[in-house]
Write an enzyme that holds these catalytic residues in place. Structure first.
Site, PDB file in Angstrom:
ATOM      1  CB  ALA A  33     -52.671  30.866 -27.902  1.00 50.56           C
ATOM      2  CG  ASN A  34     -48.735  26.019 -26.847  1.00 45.45           C
ATOM      3  OD1 ASN A  34     -49.492  25.872 -27.800  1.00 45.45           O
ATOM      4  ND2 ASN A  34     -47.557  25.416 -26.767  1.00 45.45           N
ATOM      5  CB  SER A  35     -44.997  28.127 -28.076  1.00 42.45           C
ATOM      6  OG  SER A  35     -45.442  27.420 -29.228  1.00 42.45           O
ATOM      7  CE1 TYR A  73     -45.480  25.670 -42.383  1.00 42.94           C
ATOM      8  CE2 TYR A  73     -44.234  26.948 -43.992  1.00 42.94           C
ATOM      9  CZ  TYR A  73     -44.972  26.880 -42.822  1.00 42.94           C
ATOM     10  OH  TYR A  73     -45.222  28.031 -42.112  1.00 42.94           O
TER      11      TYR A  73
END
Length: 286
Positions: free
Chosen positions: A12-14, A167
């Protein structure tokens, strides 16, 4: 709409995670920002608070490193000890096309973080989610799942490694996890659904090499063609909060609408096999 509800957002930091946290806070929800880098998370929390006018009590920062099963277990122990309820778990954090590296536990990094770390996280928080029912789990995948397949003989890419394939494989694993978890959660009061946010301008592509001479053009095109983090987060917030999704189980959403997935993403036999192997890999004893 989310007043009195507690939501965990990983990463949730970026990027989309930060925008998702801001979206939940705007709906009066309380967000636990589960992040590897506490300094960046604290800075992001301040930005969200300033941008939304949220109360400081609406944002809680906790350390979570999905590349470490020990960190996942410690995070969950802390949450279970301190939180009386958990209304929504948003499995958002991810690594995109990084060079070949391994997690603390020896797994290929993208499979380890994007799938296995969240697999264990969800397992350990499931009882709390059930006690808090009706509750929700939101799994962030990608349309690039279409290019992946599950090779059970080489899940840690020891025989060969292609960062783009790795990925896509991890994002296919997210959808298969959603499929099997939805089956297991029937009648529990907990729903699980996936989201594909589209191409979003975030730092997720930091490992993708773009030649210096081309970068200005790429940056210009990305601003016009790619979604903003806020636009990318809209479907995550919708699936986490909307009454329209109250009883929806095991679907994948894009642009706030359910999508039709390729058969390989909803193959129940494949999903069950991946689940069983994932339990062994993360040390779950059943």
């Amino acid at each position: 709409m989310m007043k009195g509800k507690t939501v965990i957002v990983t990463g949730a930091n970026s990027g989309i995670g930060k925008a998702t946290a801001a979206g939940i806070v705007k709906l009066q929800g309380r967000v636990i920002m589960a992040c590897r880098d506490l300094d960046k998370a604290e800075e992001a929390a301040r930005d969200i608070q300033q941008g939304t006018g949220a109360e400081s009590t609406q944002l809680v920062v906790k350390r979570l490193d999905l590349a470490s099963l020990t960190s996942v277990r410690a995070f969950c122990e802390d949450v279970i000890k301190e939180e009386p309820r958990l209304d929504v778990l948003i499995n958002n954090a991810g690594i995109y096309q990084c060079p070949y590296t391994r997690t603390e536990d020896g797994f290929e990094m993208q499979f380890g973080v994007n799938h296995l770390g969240h697999f264990l996280l969800t397992h350990l928080l499931l009882d709390l989610l059930k006690r808090s029912a009706p509750s929700r789990i939101v799994v962030i995948s990608s349309k690039l799942y279409k290019h992946g397949y599950i090779n059970f003989e080489d899940l840690s890419s020891e025989k060969s490694y292609d960062k783009a394939f790795a990925y896509s494989r991890s994002k296919l694993a997210n959808l298969l996890f959603t499929c099997e978890l939805a089956r297991r959660l029937e009648g529990s009061g907990v729903t699980v659904n996936a989201v594909t946010p589209g191409i979003v301008r975030t730092n997720l592509g930091r490992h993708v090499h773009i030649p210096v001479l081309v970068r200005p053009l790429f940056d210009l095109l990305s601003r016009s063609l790619f979604r903003s983090p806020e636009e990318g987060a809209q479907t995550s917030v919708y699936v986490a909060s909307s009454p329209d999704v109250d009883s929806v189980q095991g679907k994948c959403f894009a642009d706030c609408q359910p999508q039709v997935l390729l058969d390989k993403a909803t193959d129940q036999e494949l999903a069950a096999k991946l689940w069983d192997i994932s339990e062994v890999m993360v040390g779950i004893i059943t």
